[in-house]
Each structure stands twice: as structure tokens, then as C-alpha cells.
Design an enzyme around this catalytic site. Structure first.
Site, PDB file in Angstrom:
ATOM      1  CE  LYS A  22     -34.437 -15.924  84.409  1.00  0.00           C
ATOM      2  NZ  LYS A  22     -34.468 -16.207  82.965  1.00  0.00           N
ATOM      3  CG  ASN A  23     -33.161 -12.644  81.754  1.00  0.00           C
ATOM      4  OD1 ASN A  23     -33.122 -13.848  82.003  1.00  0.00           O
ATOM      5  ND2 ASN A  23     -34.295 -12.006  81.515  1.00  0.00           N
ATOM      6  CB  CYS A 124     -41.899 -21.186  75.972  1.00  0.00           C
ATOM      7  SG  CYS A 124     -41.888 -19.418  76.150  1.00  0.00           S
ATOM      8  NE  ARG A 129     -39.260 -16.727  74.404  1.00  0.00           N
ATOM      9  CZ  ARG A 129     -38.816 -16.510  75.627  1.00  0.00           C
ATOM     10  NH1 ARG A 129     -39.300 -17.211  76.621  1.00  0.00           N
ATOM     11  NH2 ARG A 129     -37.895 -15.600  75.859  1.00  0.00           N
ATOM     12  CG  ASP A 314     -38.958 -10.543  81.408  1.00  0.00           C
ATOM     13  OD1 ASP A 314     -39.820 -11.031  80.658  1.00  0.00           O
ATOM     14  OD2 ASP A 314     -37.736 -10.763  81.270  1.00  0.00           O
ATOM     15  NE  ARG A 407     -37.000 -21.054  83.739  1.00  0.00           N
ATOM     16  CZ  ARG A 407     -37.566 -20.212  82.880  1.00  0.00           C
ATOM     17  NH1 ARG A 407     -38.865 -20.193  82.736  1.00  0.00           N
ATOM     18  NH2 ARG A 407     -36.836 -19.409  82.137  1.00  0.00           N
TER      19      ARG A 407
HETATM   20  C1  UD1 Z   1     -35.227 -11.995  76.635  1.00  0.00           C
HETATM   21  C2  UD1 Z   1     -35.434 -12.360  78.079  1.00  0.00           C
HETATM   22  C3  UD1 Z   1     -36.921 -12.469  78.384  1.00  0.00           C
HETATM   23  C4  UD1 Z   1     -37.644 -11.171  77.987  1.00  0.00           C
HETATM   24  C5  UD1 Z   1     -37.301 -10.782  76.558  1.00  0.00           C
HETATM   25  C6  UD1 Z   1     -37.868  -9.422  76.162  1.00  0.00           C
HETATM   26  C7  UD1 Z   1     -33.458 -13.704  78.583  1.00  0.00           C
HETATM   27  C8  UD1 Z   1     -32.925 -15.044  78.868  1.00  0.00           C
HETATM   28  N1  UD1 Z   1     -34.794 -13.653  78.330  1.00  0.00           N
HETATM   29  O1  UD1 Z   1     -35.794 -13.053  75.859  1.00  0.00           O
HETATM   30  O2  UD1 Z   1     -37.091 -12.723  79.773  1.00  0.00           O
HETATM   31  O3  UD1 Z   1     -39.039 -11.323  78.119  1.00  0.00           O
HETATM   32  O4  UD1 Z   1     -35.878 -10.751  76.356  1.00  0.00           O
HETATM   33  O5  UD1 Z   1     -37.380  -8.439  77.015  1.00  0.00           O
HETATM   34  O6  UD1 Z   1     -32.775 -12.706  78.620  1.00  0.00           O
HETATM   35  N2  UD1 Z   1     -38.030 -12.119  67.907  1.00  0.00           N
HETATM   36  C9  UD1 Z   1     -38.167 -12.426  66.564  1.00  0.00           C
HETATM   37  N3  UD1 Z   1     -37.157 -13.163  65.987  1.00  0.00           N
HETATM   38  C10 UD1 Z   1     -36.035 -13.563  66.680  1.00  0.00           C
HETATM   39  C11 UD1 Z   1     -35.939 -13.242  68.049  1.00  0.00           C
HETATM   40  C12 UD1 Z   1     -36.948 -12.519  68.641  1.00  0.00           C
HETATM   41  O7  UD1 Z   1     -39.133 -12.063  65.919  1.00  0.00           O
HETATM   42  O8  UD1 Z   1     -35.171 -14.204  66.072  1.00  0.00           O
HETATM   43  C13 UD1 Z   1     -39.116 -11.320  68.569  1.00  0.00           C
HETATM   44  C14 UD1 Z   1     -39.841 -12.139  69.638  1.00  0.00           C
HETATM   45  O9  UD1 Z   1     -40.875 -12.908  69.101  1.00  0.00           O
HETATM   46  C15 UD1 Z   1     -40.337 -11.027  70.579  1.00  0.00           C
HETATM   47  C16 UD1 Z   1     -39.257  -9.939  70.455  1.00  0.00           C
HETATM   48  O10 UD1 Z   1     -38.509 -10.261  69.283  1.00  0.00           O
HETATM   49  O11 UD1 Z   1     -41.558 -10.508  70.114  1.00  0.00           O
HETATM   50  C17 UD1 Z   1     -38.306  -9.861  71.625  1.00  0.00           C
HETATM   51  O12 UD1 Z   1     -37.686 -11.121  71.820  1.00  0.00           O
HETATM   52  P1  UD1 Z   1     -36.220 -11.243  72.405  1.00  0.00           P
HETATM   53  O13 UD1 Z   1     -35.760  -9.887  72.850  1.00  0.00           O
HETATM   54  O14 UD1 Z   1     -35.386 -12.008  71.461  1.00  0.00           O
HETATM   55  O15 UD1 Z   1     -36.443 -12.137  73.703  1.00  0.00           O
HETATM   56  P2  UD1 Z   1     -35.429 -13.181  74.312  1.00  0.00           P
HETATM   57  O16 UD1 Z   1     -34.041 -12.729  74.103  1.00  0.00           O
HETATM   58  O17 UD1 Z   1     -35.836 -14.556  73.906  1.00  0.00           O
END
Ligand code: UD1
Length: 435
Positions: A22-23, A124, A129, A314, A407
Site C-alpha cells: 500500500k505505502n 490523526c 503529523r 507500522d 484500508r
Molecule cells: C509514512 C507511512 C506510515 C509510517 C510512517 C513512518 C505512508 C502512506 N505512510 O507516513 O504508515 O508510519 O511513514 O514510517 O507511507 N515529520 C515532521 N514534519 C514533516 C513530516 C514528518 O516532523 O513535514 C515527522 C513526523 O511527525 C514523524 C516522522 O517525521 O515523527 C516520520 O513521518 P513520515 O515519515 O513523514 O511519515 P508519513 O510519510 O506520514
């Protein structure tokens, strides 16, 4: 709302086919927005998150076709995406609210059209996030970014400009978004402290096949040399390492033996080592990975989540569930998300012994038995932890709010039934009929 009913106590044995990731699929779908040609994705999982992303792209003007397909004798889906011209450059709140990964349209649309509006997702169940890394990187590439009425409005005069960007955190989403944006930028973009997850390498492979110049994927420095345009391709989505890890935990917790067809050991090194340390036999087969916990005496192990190749956040909930009936204590530490122990209160209702300390740690002390209960799924992966507990609990467990599972787990009941679980879905209409 559908529910899942499980009668615990059956040892699981057999084979489970692991679906496409999915991801990986979600950013791949959005990468199709970078070209007017057709991008075809095979080995696509049948999931509600994929449907949500398809709905969003259709709303943007993408023509989508779906075909039934077979991968290694197992039925899957193939989708083709063609965005000759986008008819809208807005990802509305109603789409983004359903699925945060909708933000993956930001990079591609801005790169191709110089303009995009995406509803800001908000938090969420598992954490706040934020999106600051995505937005700051786009600004460094020359975009003007404003938040107006809950929407990210990003614009650039002419093309985005390649530059040197250092992420403060190795964000998966930002790495994908900026990689996609940089493919059509002027000049070279370097991302330092990029995420290294296999889903990013899969995206880099698709972009390269489309004519992009990407290197360094799988390391913390990714370089993208901008090109004038990209073209269509066909690409096979990688197997889902999180689904594979979840079913590995199902084999282990039921002291069963399951071959995970198509699963890749190289993307699961940390969870597989943890299983070995727990007392489970893990081996590579010609078709995937064999998890053998027959007669295993499981011993509790500590788990700390980390960025790839560390232990995936995850899989934290599922492996915490695995420790519930292991001997001794296990300390589970979550380092990525600030609110990811929502499964714990539900597991306590089934007789688990868990103490949560602050937001980041939980101590699990193994118990002899769990007992079935009515439980509530809170998020996608937490829901699977409840299913795992239900598989070994005495009596019946009902997991409510199954839409979370839909999902991210394709045909969950069918796959678990196929290896001997007593599990059924009760749809809302069945329930009404029974009343
Ligand atoms: C993706 C995965 C999710 C997984 C996560 C971490 C998808 C659709 N989802 O989520 O299932 O749990 O990676 O492996 O692929 N952060 C910031 N600023 C930003 C973006 C992120 O501070 O602009 C921080 C977040 O708060 C978190 C960390 O970075 O602590 C990792 O987040 P991120 O890798 O971005 O997660 P997603 O891509 O949303």
C-alpha cells in the site's frame, strides 16, 4: 459498520500470498500525474486507501482503468493511469480527510503545472503529523507557499529550481513528494537526511523508468537531476513488508507455521531477527519466507521503533501483541509517533498485562492466557494487533470498526481462514437481518 468475529485457539498453518505494498502504491499512483502518458501499475492491492487515491485522481482529471490480473498464480489488480491534462489542481478536504497520503499530489502537480492547492490534512489517531518538511523544501525550490482557509496553496513562476535540501527528520512522505517534484525541476536537487524505506526505492525505480534521473535511493542522500518531461511505463509494485510482518506475527502468536509467499527478507531484517530472538524459526524459501513457531516457547523481547532499516513503527502494535503471551517482560518503545499505544487499553480488556509509561514506552508482561472480548479498532495497524490477540484468546473476540483494517489488509478474513483461523466478517446488513 462491519465487524470481525474471531474464535481463538486455532494454530495457523499454510501459505499466505503477500499483496502489493500500500505505502509503495500510493506515491506511485501520484507519480503518474507527472506525465501525459499512461502509467500502468501491476500487483496493486485491493484496498480502500487505493480506492480513495483513485477517487482523488479521477477528480483531478485522470482516466483510470482497472484490470484483473495474476501475479505468481494469485489474483491481483492492474491499474492504468492517464492524465493527459489535469482538469483540477485542487485536492479537496473531503478526500484528504479520508486519507492523509493524498498530499502526494502536491509535488507532482506543482512540478508539472506550477500551481496546486491541497487541503492541509491535520492530525490523526497516531499523532500530529506535520507537513513542515514538505513545505519548506518546496519553498527552497522556489515555490511560494501559503496556508489559506485550511489549504496549502503552492505556486511557482516557471519551473521549480533544483537545490540542496537537508530534512530535519527523515520523513518518508516528504522524501517521496520532493523526489517527484524534483524530477521536472530546473537543475539538480539533493536531499540530505532522506528516508531510506524500500517504498522510496520503488518510487525511484518507477521515476527512472519514466525518464527521470534519480540516484542514491536507499541511502540518506538522494540526487535528482531535473528533466524536461517524463513518459509512460508499466511497473510492478513491491510486496507489502508490513502485511508480511503482520502475518509473521500471526504465525508466531498461534505457534503456527506459515509461508509468506512473495515476502522479501531484505526488507524485513529487523522484525525477522526479533522473531528469531523470540524463539521462532525463520528461513528463506524459493517463494518467500517461512515462519515456523511449532512448539516454540516464546520469550519476551524489547522492541524499539526506528527509521528504516530499524524496526518499523507500522509493526509495533502487532509485535507488542505477539509479546502478550511470551515468557517474561518486553519493553516496547515508540520513537516515531507520539500517540501509538491506542491498542493497549483494548488489549487490557482481553486480560493482557501492559503498563504504558508516558507516550513512548510500554512494558508487557507475558500472561498465560487472554480471553475474548468486544474490542474497538483505533487505527489500521492497531486493529491487526487486536486480531492477533483474538487468534489466541479463549472464546470469541469481536473487532469493531473494521474499516481501519480494510484500508491496509487485502482480504484479511480470506487469508487468515486459508491458514486455519476461525474468523468471519459480520456486515452491517447481516446484523440488521439478524435483528
Ligand atoms: C509514512 C507511512 C506510515 C509510517 C510512517 C513512518 C505512508 C502512506 N505512510 O507516513 O504508515 O508510519 O511513514 O514510517 O507511507 N515529520 C515532521 N514534519 C514533516 C513530516 C514528518 O516532523 O513535514 C515527522 C513526523 O511527525 C514523524 C516522522 O517525521 O515523527 C516520520 O513521518 P513520515 O515519515 O513523514 O511519515 P508519513 O510519510 O506520514
Amino acid at each position: 459498520m462491519d465487524k470481525i468475529k474471531i474464535t481463538g485457539g486455532n494454530r495457523l498453518e499454510g501459505k499466505i500470498f503477500i499483496s502489493g505494498a500500500k505505502n509503495a502504491a500510493l506515491p506511485l499512483i501520484c507519480a503518474s500525474l507527472l506525465t501525459k502518458d499512461t502509467v500502468t501499475l501491476t500487483n496493486m492491492p485491493l484496498l480502500s486507501d487505493i480506492k480513495s487515491m483513485n477517487d482523488l485522481l479521477e477528480q483531478l482529471g485522470t482516466q483510470i482503468d482497472c484490470f484483473d490480473d495474476f501475479v505468481d498464480g494469485h489474483s491481483t489488480k492492474t491499474y492504468s493511469y492517464r492524465t493527459q491534462e489535469a482538469t483540477s489542481l485542487t485536492a479537496p478536504y473531503d478526500y484528504v480527510r479520508k486519507m492523509r497520503a493524498s498530499y502526494y499530489v502536491l509535488g507532482p502537480l506543482l512540478a508539472r503545472y506550477g500551481e496546486v492547492q491541497v487541503s492541509l490534512p491535520g492530525g490523526c489517531a497516531i499523532g500530529a503529523r506535520p507537513m513542515d518538511i514538505h513545505l519548506s523544501a518546496l519553498e527552497q525550490m522556489g515555490a511560494k507557499v501559503e496556508i489559506i482557509n485550511g489549504y496549502i496553496n503552492a505556486k511557482v513562476k516557471g519551473k521549480l529550481k533544483g537545490c540542496h535540501i537537508t530534512f530535519h527528520t527523515a520523513s518518508v512522505g516528504a522524501t517521496c513528494n520532493i523526489m517527484m517534484a524534483a524530477t521536472l525541476a530546473q537543475g539538480t536537487t539533493t536531499i540530505e537526511n532522506a528516508a531510506k524505506e524500500p517504498e522510496i526505492s520503488d518510487l525511484a525505480e518507477l521515476l527512472t523508468a519514466m525518464g527521470a534521473k534519480v540516484s542514491g535511493q536507499g541511502t540518506s542522500t538522494i540526487t535528482i537531476e531535473g528533466v524536461k518531461e517524463l513518459h509512460g511505463v508499466a511497473h510492478k509494485v513491491i510486496p507489502d513488508r508490513i502485511e508480511a510482518g503482520s502475518y509473521a506475527a500471526a504465525a508466531a502468536i498461534t505457534r503456527g507455521k506459515i509461508e509468506l509467499i512473495n515476502a522479501q527478507t531484505q526488507t524485513l531484517q529487523c522484525p525477522l531477527q526479533l522473531l528469531r530472538d523470540t524463539g521462532v524459526k525463520v528461513s528463506e524459501t524459493a517463494n518467500g519466507i517461512l515462519i515456523d513457531a511449532t512448539n516454540a516457547k516464546l520469550s519476551g523481547q524489547d522492541i524499539m521503533t526506528d527509521y528504516y532499516p530499524g524496526f518499523p513503527t507500522d509493526l509495533q502494535a502487532q509485535f507488542l501483541a505477539l509479546m502478550l503471551t511470551a515468557d517474561g517482560a518486553s519493553m516496547v518503545t515508540e520513537t516515531i509517533w507520539e500517540n501509538r499505544f491506542m491498542h493497549v487499553p483494548e488489549l487490557l480488556r482481553m486480560g493482557a498485562n501492559i503498563n504504558v509509561h508516558g507516550h513512548a514506552s510500554a512494558i508487557v508482561r507475558g500472561v498465560k492466557k487472554l480471553s475474548g472480548a468486544q474490542v474497538m479498532a483505533t487505527d489500521l495497524r492497531a486493529s491487526f494487533a487486536l486480531v492477533l490477540a483474538g487468534l489466541v484468546a479463549e472464546g470469541e473476540t469481536t473487532v469493531n470498526r473494521v474499516y481501519h483494517l480494510d484500508r491496509g489488509y487485502e482480504r484479511l478474513e480470506e487469508k487468515l481462514k486459508g491458514v486455519g483461523a476461525k474468523i468471519e466478517r459480520i456486515s452491517e446488513s447481516d446484523e440488521l437481518a439478524a435483528e
